[in-house]
Enzyme design. Sequence first.
Site, PDB file in Angstrom:
ATOM      1  N   ILE A  37      -2.624   5.454   4.472  1.00  0.00           N
ATOM      2  CA  ILE A  37      -2.070   6.270   5.561  1.00  0.00           C
ATOM      3  C   ILE A  37      -1.582   7.618   5.030  1.00  0.00           C
ATOM      4  CG2 ILE A  37       0.311   5.399   5.412  1.00  0.00           C
ATOM      5  CD1 ILE A  37       0.310   5.327   8.496  1.00  0.00           C
ATOM      6  N   TYR A 144      10.570  -9.577   5.179  1.00  0.00           N
ATOM      7  CA  TYR A 144       9.370  -9.513   4.335  1.00  0.00           C
ATOM      8  C   TYR A 144       8.875 -10.920   4.008  1.00  0.00           C
ATOM      9  CZ  TYR A 144       6.769  -8.515  -0.049  1.00  0.00           C
ATOM     10  OH  TYR A 144       5.834  -8.422  -1.048  1.00  0.00           O
TER      11      TYR A 144
HETATM   12  P1  NAD Z   1       3.145  -0.228  -2.190  1.00  0.00           P
HETATM   13  O1  NAD Z   1       4.261  -0.051  -1.241  1.00  0.00           O
HETATM   14  O2  NAD Z   1       3.235   0.399  -3.527  1.00  0.00           O
HETATM   15  O3  NAD Z   1       1.773   0.270  -1.524  1.00  0.00           O
HETATM   16  C1  NAD Z   1       1.458   0.031  -0.195  1.00  0.00           C
HETATM   17  C2  NAD Z   1       0.503   1.123   0.254  1.00  0.00           C
HETATM   18  O4  NAD Z   1       0.236   0.898   1.638  1.00  0.00           O
HETATM   19  C3  NAD Z   1       1.095   2.522   0.142  1.00  0.00           C
HETATM   20  O5  NAD Z   1       0.208   3.387  -0.534  1.00  0.00           O
HETATM   21  C4  NAD Z   1       1.297   2.959   1.590  1.00  0.00           C
HETATM   22  O6  NAD Z   1       1.104   4.348   1.790  1.00  0.00           O
HETATM   23  C5  NAD Z   1       0.225   2.138   2.283  1.00  0.00           C
HETATM   24  N1  NAD Z   1       0.507   1.967   3.717  1.00  0.00           N
HETATM   25  C6  NAD Z   1       1.710   1.810   4.318  1.00  0.00           C
HETATM   26  N2  NAD Z   1       1.550   1.741   5.642  1.00  0.00           N
HETATM   27  C7  NAD Z   1       0.233   1.835   5.895  1.00  0.00           C
HETATM   28  C8  NAD Z   1      -0.549   1.833   7.074  1.00  0.00           C
HETATM   29  N3  NAD Z   1       0.022   1.734   8.272  1.00  0.00           N
HETATM   30  N4  NAD Z   1      -1.890   1.934   6.964  1.00  0.00           N
HETATM   31  C9  NAD Z   1      -2.474   2.071   5.733  1.00  0.00           C
HETATM   32  N5  NAD Z   1      -1.783   2.089   4.586  1.00  0.00           N
HETATM   33  C10 NAD Z   1      -0.447   1.986   4.669  1.00  0.00           C
HETATM   34  O7  NAD Z   1       2.897  -1.800  -2.314  1.00  0.00           O
HETATM   35  P2  NAD Z   1       2.244  -2.592  -3.533  1.00  0.00           P
HETATM   36  O8  NAD Z   1       3.330  -2.903  -4.491  1.00  0.00           O
HETATM   37  O9  NAD Z   1       1.031  -1.919  -3.984  1.00  0.00           O
HETATM   38  O10 NAD Z   1       1.931  -3.964  -2.786  1.00  0.00           O
HETATM   39  C11 NAD Z   1       0.667  -4.231  -2.228  1.00  0.00           C
HETATM   40  C12 NAD Z   1       0.718  -5.626  -1.630  1.00  0.00           C
HETATM   41  O11 NAD Z   1       1.095  -6.573  -2.645  1.00  0.00           O
HETATM   42  C13 NAD Z   1       1.723  -5.808  -0.500  1.00  0.00           C
HETATM   43  O12 NAD Z   1       1.213  -6.718   0.443  1.00  0.00           O
HETATM   44  C14 NAD Z   1       2.905  -6.434  -1.192  1.00  0.00           C
HETATM   45  O13 NAD Z   1       3.671  -7.210  -0.306  1.00  0.00           O
HETATM   46  C15 NAD Z   1       2.231  -7.314  -2.210  1.00  0.00           C
HETATM   47  N6  NAD Z   1       3.110  -7.636  -3.332  1.00  0.00           N
HETATM   48  C16 NAD Z   1       3.521  -6.659  -4.193  1.00  0.00           C
HETATM   49  C17 NAD Z   1       4.371  -6.996  -5.232  1.00  0.00           C
HETATM   50  C18 NAD Z   1       4.863  -5.962  -6.206  1.00  0.00           C
HETATM   51  O14 NAD Z   1       5.732  -6.278  -7.042  1.00  0.00           O
HETATM   52  N7  NAD Z   1       4.361  -4.740  -6.171  1.00  0.00           N
HETATM   53  C19 NAD Z   1       4.793  -8.320  -5.391  1.00  0.00           C
HETATM   54  C20 NAD Z   1       4.378  -9.273  -4.470  1.00  0.00           C
HETATM   55  C21 NAD Z   1       3.516  -8.928  -3.460  1.00  0.00           C
HETATM   56  C1  AKB Z   2       9.543  -7.153  -3.836  1.00  0.00           C
HETATM   57  O1  AKB Z   2      10.461  -7.158  -4.660  1.00  0.00           O
HETATM   58  O2  AKB Z   2       9.692  -7.031  -2.618  1.00  0.00           O
HETATM   59  C2  AKB Z   2       8.139  -7.376  -4.356  1.00  0.00           C
HETATM   60  C3  AKB Z   2       7.775  -8.824  -4.255  1.00  0.00           C
HETATM   61  C4  AKB Z   2       8.209  -9.749  -5.310  1.00  0.00           C
HETATM   62  O3  AKB Z   2       7.147  -9.209  -3.310  1.00  0.00           O
HETATM   63  N1  AKB Z   2       8.076  -6.892  -5.685  1.00  0.00           N
END
Ligand code: NAD
Ligand code: AKB
Length: 321
Positions: A37, A144
């Site tokens: 986005i 979440y």
């Molecule tokens: P992030 O927040 O770094 O990235 C999310 C991306 O989604 C961003 O670039 C944002 O601009 C984009 N976005 C937001 N709204 C949007 C929309 N309406 N349309 C299109 N894009 C949009 O998140 P991340 O850490 O890369 O996490 C990715 C996935 O992995 C998520 O589902 C998150 O819940 C999951 N996750 C992440 C972690 C972690 O530690 N990073 C841990 C567990 C699960």
């Molecule tokens: C958060 O802290 O929300 C994420 C996750 C563990 O899903 N890094």
Amino acid sequence: MSKDKILIVGALGQIGTELTLALRKMYGDSCVMATDIVEPRNLKNEVGWYEHLNILDKDRLRYLVEKHKITQVYLLAAILSAKGEQNPGFAWRLNMESLANVLNVSVEKNIRKIFWPSSIAVFGPNTPRQNTPQTTVADPLTVYGISKLAGERWAEYYHLTKGVDIRSLRYPGLISYKALPGGGTTDYAVDIFHQALEHKKYTCFLNEGTYLPMMYMPDAIRSTLELMEADSDKIKIRSSYNLSGMSFEPGELAREIQKHIPEFVMDYKADFRQGIADNWPQSIDDSQATQDWGWKPEYDLARMTEDMIYNLSKTKLPQVV
Ligand code: NAD
Ligand code: AKB
């Protein structure tokens, strides 16, 4: 493999930044479309094939899938745990509607495979916190966590009722140096490295002794690709797999950093994120992932810390000429 066309939703985030490059290495640059986005900050960067997509816009998703004959979707857009508590209504809407749009367009357009990540956030106060089993009490207290648990149920439902090949991992907190995290409870484990290198001190928003499951990004990317490349009959869990890398508390991480930056000091000022962390597991049993598709992590605390400092130093410290 070369016939596949992959669409990544939320490609500019912490995971997408690295997963996009890894998928392009496997499938070729012209077969992996990054979407988000937000606009890429640096167009000269390695963003490559990029299309704007707000995942709440189902028509645009359908259009891109149709136009580019997409066969796999990686859905990474979400609001994470800490940010979600600032605006629970929107976090619920984005996290649920994005998944519903991807699932429904996938059914309409015969998408071959979907990846959608869940999280350790699906667990809650009545979950066993040590070596949390694959199947156990899941009573999340954050919006979440509730959205991830509901998403897991939808994933399994679409697999069972519509034959959708959706695969998922319950990622722990992810640590990486290429992109900053997007508003989670585990973000301290990334912030600490930036502050240690720039200011030699850090105030941690979680208390000493707060053990959480964590994983270094190279392991997270490899686990994702291994899951997605495994034969479908090996994937026994269609909700989401437990996944484990390492577990540590802030004090242990600080002491590991001090081995490389002896002047580094840390103090503590816990905020609302402490309440979230207190209801999450401390360590995860991922034996089902090991058994089904051979998962094995490579990075422990010492190796991850060394690699983070080495790579961040290259970008943060003045170069000697
Ligand atoms: P992030 O927040 O770094 O990235 C999310 C991306 O989604 C961003 O670039 C944002 O601009 C984009 N976005 C937001 N709204 C949007 C929309 N309406 N349309 C299109 N894009 C949009 O998140 P991340 O850490 O890369 O996490 C990715 C996935 O992995 C998520 O589902 C998150 O819940 C999951 N996750 C992440 C972690 C972690 O530690 N990073 C841990 C567990 C699960
Ligand atoms: C958060 O802290 O929300 C994420 C996750 C563990 O899903 N890094």
